[in-house]
Write a protein that holds these residues in place. Structure first.
Motif, PDB file in Angstrom:
ATOM      1  N   VAL A  80       0.844  -1.192   0.000  1.00 19.22           N
ATOM      2  CA  VAL A  80       0.000   0.000   0.000  1.00 19.22           C
ATOM      3  C   VAL A  80       0.881   1.245   0.000  1.00 19.22           C
ATOM      4  N   GLU A  81       0.423   2.286  -0.705  1.00 17.53           N
ATOM      5  CA  GLU A  81       1.163   3.548  -0.732  1.00 17.53           C
ATOM      6  C   GLU A  81       1.113   4.209   0.639  1.00 17.53           C
ATOM      7  N   ALA A  82       2.254   4.655   1.105  1.00 16.16           N
ATOM      8  CA  ALA A  82       2.343   5.302   2.411  1.00 16.16           C
ATOM      9  C   ALA A  82       1.501   6.574   2.466  1.00 16.16           C
ATOM     10  N   ALA A  83       1.458   7.318   1.368  1.00 17.64           N
ATOM     11  CA  ALA A  83       0.732   8.589   1.348  1.00 17.64           C
ATOM     12  C   ALA A  83      -0.781   8.413   1.496  1.00 17.64           C
ATOM     13  N   LEU A  84      -1.286   7.217   1.232  1.00 24.32           N
ATOM     14  CA  LEU A  84      -2.730   6.974   1.340  1.00 24.32           C
ATOM     15  C   LEU A  84      -3.168   6.681   2.773  1.00 24.32           C
ATOM     16  N   LEU A  85      -2.217   6.429   3.654  1.00 29.81           N
ATOM     17  CA  LEU A  85      -2.532   6.077   5.040  1.00 29.81           C
ATOM     18  C   LEU A  85      -2.368   7.290   5.948  1.00 29.81           C
ATOM     19  N   ALA A  86      -3.260   7.407   6.921  1.00 28.95           N
ATOM     20  CA  ALA A  86      -3.196   8.520   7.875  1.00 28.95           C
ATOM     21  C   ALA A  86      -1.974   8.402   8.785  1.00 28.95           C
ATOM     22  N   ALA A  87      -1.578   7.171   9.088  1.00 31.80           N
ATOM     23  CA  ALA A  87      -0.429   6.918   9.959  1.00 31.80           C
ATOM     24  C   ALA A  87       0.246   5.625   9.507  1.00 31.80           C
ATOM     25  N   PRO A  88       1.530   5.486   9.786  1.00 29.82           N
ATOM     26  CA  PRO A  88       2.195   4.234   9.427  1.00 29.82           C
ATOM     27  C   PRO A  88       1.558   3.054  10.156  1.00 29.82           C
ATOM     28  N   PRO A  89       1.337   1.935   9.457  1.00 30.13           N
ATOM     29  CA  PRO A  89       0.774   0.763  10.123  1.00 30.13           C
ATOM     30  C   PRO A  89       1.783   0.168  11.108  1.00 30.13           C
ATOM     31  N   ALA A  90       1.273  -0.545  12.085  1.00 25.98           N
ATOM     32  CA  ALA A  90       2.131  -1.159  13.094  1.00 25.98           C
ATOM     33  C   ALA A  90       1.794  -2.636  13.235  1.00 25.98           C
ATOM     34  N   SER A  91       2.747  -3.407  13.718  1.00 30.00           N
ATOM     35  CA  SER A  91       2.476  -4.813  14.013  1.00 30.00           C
ATOM     36  C   SER A  91       1.327  -4.885  15.008  1.00 30.00           C
ATOM     37  N   GLY A  92       0.422  -5.806  14.768  1.00 32.13           N
ATOM     38  CA  GLY A  92      -0.743  -5.967  15.632  1.00 32.13           C
ATOM     39  C   GLY A  92      -1.965  -5.218  15.144  1.00 32.13           C
ATOM     40  N   ALA A  93      -1.784  -4.325  14.173  1.00 31.47           N
ATOM     41  CA  ALA A  93      -2.918  -3.578  13.620  1.00 31.47           C
ATOM     42  C   ALA A  93      -3.870  -4.543  12.903  1.00 31.47           C
ATOM     43  N   THR A  94      -5.110  -4.114  12.751  1.00 35.13           N
ATOM     44  CA  THR A  94      -6.108  -4.902  12.035  1.00 35.13           C
ATOM     45  C   THR A  94      -6.256  -4.360  10.631  1.00 35.13           C
TER      46      THR A  94
END
Length: 117
Positions: free
Chosen positions: A60-74
């Motif tokens: 996924v493009e980083a610019a499309l996400l509000a925040a960087p994803p983290a391990s454990g995220a859904t």
């Protein structure tokens, strides 16, 4: 470098099709998804030896996400909820263009020797 990664990513999405992916309940964004099915998880993703689960990789493009994803995220896609086990940033250090998410959707079994003496 980041511009080339994004251009290549978008070309793949045009060629193979995008999958709407929602990270941590945010609005879905277009991503490249490869559902690898039920399999033994790679060592860097597994929580214990010989862990088996439904495994997928998501780019996924980083610019499309509000925040960087983290391990454990859904992560939600393909009608299922997935847990992010590992996040790999791609591109310039400190300002990634893409994230590769290694996701699992439920444990299937443990090692064949688990619980035996």
């Amino acid at each position: 470098m980041n511009a080339m990664l994004i251009a290549d990513h978008r070309a793949v999405l045009r060629d193979v099709g995008a999958t709407p992916v929602a990270v941590s309940g945010a609005a879905p964004v277009d991503a490249w998804v490869r559902d690898r099915g039920v399999r033994r998880l790679p060592a860097e993703v597994a929580e214990y030896a010989d862990e088996r689960a439904r495994y997928a990789t998501v780019r996924v493009e980083a610019a499309l996400l509000a925040a960087p994803p983290a391990s454990g995220a859904t992560v939600s896609f393909a009608g299922a909820e997935w847990q992010v086990r590992q996040v790999q940033p791609m591109g310039t250090a400190g300002a990634p263009a893409l994230y590769t998410l290694h996701c699992v959707a439920g444990e299937v079994s443990r090692s064949r020797t688990w619980g035996r003496s």
